[in-house]
Design an enzyme around this catalytic site. Structure first.
Site, PDB file in Angstrom:
ATOM      1  N   SER A 152       0.867  -1.477  -0.048  1.00  0.00           N
ATOM      2  CA  SER A 152      -0.208   0.043  -0.122  1.00  0.00           C
ATOM      3  C   SER A 152       0.725   1.207  -0.040  1.00  0.00           C
ATOM      4  CB  SER A 152      -0.838  -0.158   1.368  1.00  0.00           C
ATOM      5  OG  SER A 152      -1.394   1.343   1.500  1.00  0.00           O
ATOM      6  N   TYR A 165      -2.219  -0.868  10.309  1.00  0.00           N
ATOM      7  CA  TYR A 165      -2.146  -1.496   8.849  1.00  0.00           C
ATOM      8  C   TYR A 165      -0.922  -0.869   8.172  1.00  0.00           C
ATOM      9  CZ  TYR A 165      -4.155  -1.411   3.978  1.00  0.00           C
ATOM     10  OH  TYR A 165      -4.093  -1.614   2.667  1.00  0.00           O
TER      11      TYR A 165
HETATM   12  P1  NDP Z   1     -11.713  -6.637   0.455  1.00  0.00           P
HETATM   13  O1  NDP Z   1     -11.908  -6.091   2.015  1.00  0.00           O
HETATM   14  O2  NDP Z   1     -12.541  -6.046  -0.515  1.00  0.00           O
HETATM   15  O3  NDP Z   1     -10.941  -8.133   0.365  1.00  0.00           O
HETATM   16  C1  NDP Z   1     -10.248  -8.614   1.092  1.00  0.00           C
HETATM   17  C2  NDP Z   1     -10.261 -10.148   0.788  1.00  0.00           C
HETATM   18  O4  NDP Z   1      -9.508 -10.698   1.898  1.00  0.00           O
HETATM   19  C3  NDP Z   1     -11.758 -10.620   1.111  1.00  0.00           C
HETATM   20  O5  NDP Z   1     -11.942 -11.682   0.407  1.00  0.00           O
HETATM   21  C4  NDP Z   1     -11.579 -11.224   2.650  1.00  0.00           C
HETATM   22  O6  NDP Z   1     -12.581 -12.287   2.857  1.00  0.00           O
HETATM   23  C5  NDP Z   1     -10.170 -11.749   2.753  1.00  0.00           C
HETATM   24  N1  NDP Z   1      -9.839 -11.907   3.984  1.00  0.00           N
HETATM   25  C6  NDP Z   1      -9.856 -10.499   5.122  1.00  0.00           C
HETATM   26  N2  NDP Z   1      -9.591 -11.179   6.106  1.00  0.00           N
HETATM   27  C7  NDP Z   1      -9.354 -12.315   6.217  1.00  0.00           C
HETATM   28  C8  NDP Z   1      -8.807 -13.550   6.993  1.00  0.00           C
HETATM   29  N3  NDP Z   1      -8.750 -13.158   8.266  1.00  0.00           N
HETATM   30  N4  NDP Z   1      -8.803 -14.815   6.537  1.00  0.00           N
HETATM   31  C9  NDP Z   1      -8.961 -15.010   5.105  1.00  0.00           C
HETATM   32  N5  NDP Z   1      -9.172 -14.103   4.305  1.00  0.00           N
HETATM   33  C10 NDP Z   1      -9.556 -12.793   4.858  1.00  0.00           C
HETATM   34  O7  NDP Z   1      -9.961  -5.810   0.275  1.00  0.00           O
HETATM   35  P2  NDP Z   1      -9.299  -5.243  -1.163  1.00  0.00           P
HETATM   36  O8  NDP Z   1      -9.379  -6.093  -2.146  1.00  0.00           O
HETATM   37  O9  NDP Z   1      -9.561  -3.747  -1.199  1.00  0.00           O
HETATM   38  O10 NDP Z   1      -7.860  -5.458  -0.761  1.00  0.00           O
HETATM   39  C11 NDP Z   1      -7.072  -6.693  -1.290  1.00  0.00           C
HETATM   40  C12 NDP Z   1      -5.576  -6.334  -0.842  1.00  0.00           C
HETATM   41  O11 NDP Z   1      -5.229  -4.805  -1.487  1.00  0.00           O
HETATM   42  C13 NDP Z   1      -5.394  -5.851   0.416  1.00  0.00           C
HETATM   43  O12 NDP Z   1      -4.163  -6.563   1.046  1.00  0.00           O
HETATM   44  C14 NDP Z   1      -5.257  -4.482   0.983  1.00  0.00           C
HETATM   45  O13 NDP Z   1      -4.683  -4.010   1.895  1.00  0.00           O
HETATM   46  C15 NDP Z   1      -4.463  -4.079  -0.497  1.00  0.00           C
HETATM   47  N6  NDP Z   1      -4.863  -2.778  -1.140  1.00  0.00           N
HETATM   48  C16 NDP Z   1      -6.132  -2.243  -1.199  1.00  0.00           C
HETATM   49  C17 NDP Z   1      -6.281  -0.955  -1.713  1.00  0.00           C
HETATM   50  C18 NDP Z   1      -7.791  -0.459  -2.056  1.00  0.00           C
HETATM   51  O14 NDP Z   1      -7.811   0.571  -2.410  1.00  0.00           O
HETATM   52  N7  NDP Z   1      -8.873  -1.520  -2.284  1.00  0.00           N
HETATM   53  C19 NDP Z   1      -5.294   0.217  -1.858  1.00  0.00           C
HETATM   54  C20 NDP Z   1      -3.868  -0.631  -1.193  1.00  0.00           C
HETATM   55  C21 NDP Z   1      -3.916  -1.789  -0.807  1.00  0.00           C
HETATM   56  P3  NDP Z   1     -14.080 -12.351   3.062  1.00  0.00           P
HETATM   57  O15 NDP Z   1     -14.440 -12.045   1.468  1.00  0.00           O
HETATM   58  O16 NDP Z   1     -14.417 -13.248   3.672  1.00  0.00           O
HETATM   59  O17 NDP Z   1     -14.227 -10.716   3.917  1.00  0.00           O
END
Ligand code: NDP
Length: 253
Positions: A152, A165
């Site tokens: 990020s 985070y």
């Molecule tokens: P979302 O919250 O939309 O999706 C996250 C996914 O990770 C979901 O499928 C969720 O599962 C899964 N997840 C969360 N916690 C756990 C857990 N304890 N065990 C297993 N799976 C888990 O996030 P994004 O798609 O936005 O983010 C994806 C990545 O990109 C992350 O690492 C985030 O930090 C990074 N990022 C995102 C940005 C953005 O603007 N979106 C910007 C910068 C970085 P479930 O569906 O069950 O909740």
């Protein structure tokens, strides 16, 4: 990124994606399958993973495996069990996309609870480390493995209120650099992707008031995800890439 992948870029490649049930991970899994990969979908909500599995099948993709794991509770033993089970059904892993992440509270450091700190570190750093350690032997069986971590902009430059985070993403960048150096002479490249502000649930909880229509969608940022998973990036390792290089960090204006 202007990248035109060949339609069979990921033919014969076996790729594991964490957090594959929603957001960027879901889109990455569907995209990799469309370009020919066999997918292992890891996440905590089985119904979401099943929906992705069904969508891959409906699109004519190779049958995807589902691995249900809550990274918040993950132990090294569980990760090893997963690796052992995978060993029995796939010959190798050609790629792992560590994408699952926990945002935690957006609050000043002084107000962060220790429980929240631990939870964010557990999901974003410790579980990522445990899974990587368990999956490395399978990745090293590939002739050109690709290990991708998700970073990020706050993992490169600290920002007020992004607490655990931000610190977890600095750790992610560090884990990537150490591993890239350790495997520099092997058939495994290790890189980070900073997606940049992208229209997902996580983004909406971090910036509830912004205009979502100004954000790129997960599909928009897939060219970099494809580039790093396919052989065109074979010589790239130890690099932190931006999926939206010209975007200014922070809320969409
Ligand atoms: P979302 O919250 O939309 O999706 C996250 C996914 O990770 C979901 O499928 C969720 O599962 C899964 N997840 C969360 N916690 C756990 C857990 N304890 N065990 C297993 N799976 C888990 O996030 P994004 O798609 O936005 O983010 C994806 C990545 O990109 C992350 O690492 C985030 O930090 C990074 N990022 C995102 C940005 C953005 O603007 N979106 C910007 C910068 C970085 P479930 O569906 O069950 O909740």
């Amino acid at each position: 990124m202007h990248y035109q992948p060949k339609h069979d870029l990921l033919d014969q490649r076996i790729i594991l994606v964490t957090g594959a049930g929603d957001g960027i991970g879901r889109e990455a899994a569907l995209t990799y399958a469309r370009f020919g990969a066999q997918l292992i979908l890891l996440g905590r909500t089985e119904s979401k993973l099943q929906a992705v599995q069904a969508e891959i099948a409906a699109g004519g993709g190779a049958p995807a495996h589902i691995v249900t794991l809550d990274l918040l509770q993950a132990t090294p033993e569980q990760c090893q069990q997963i690796a052992n089970a995978l060993q029995a059904c796939v010959p190798r892993l050609d790629g792992v996309l560590h994408n699952a992440g926990l945002l935690g509270d957006i609050a000043p450091m002084a107000e962060l609870s220790l429980t929240m700190w631990h939870d964010v570190m557990q999901v974003n750093v410790n579980a990522t480390f445990m899974l990587t350690q368990a999956l490395l032997p399978l990745l090293l069986k590939s002739s050109s493995g690709s290990l991708i971590f998700t970073s990020s902009s706050v993992g490169r430059m600290g920002r007020a209120n992004w607490g655990a985070y931000a610190v977890s993403k600095f750790a992610t960048e560090g884990m990537m650099q150490v591993l890239a150096d350790e495997y520099r002479t092997r058939n495994l490249r290790v890189n980070c992707i900073n997606p940049g502000g992208t229209r997902t649930q996580m983004r909406a909880s971090a910036f509830p008031d912004e205009d979502k229509s100004k954000l790129k969608t997960p599909a928009d940022i897939m060219p970099l995800y494809l580039y790093l998973m396919g052989d065109d990036s074979r010589r790239k390792t130890g690099i932190s890439f931006d999926a939206q290089p010209n975007r200014k960090p922070g809320a969409a204006e």
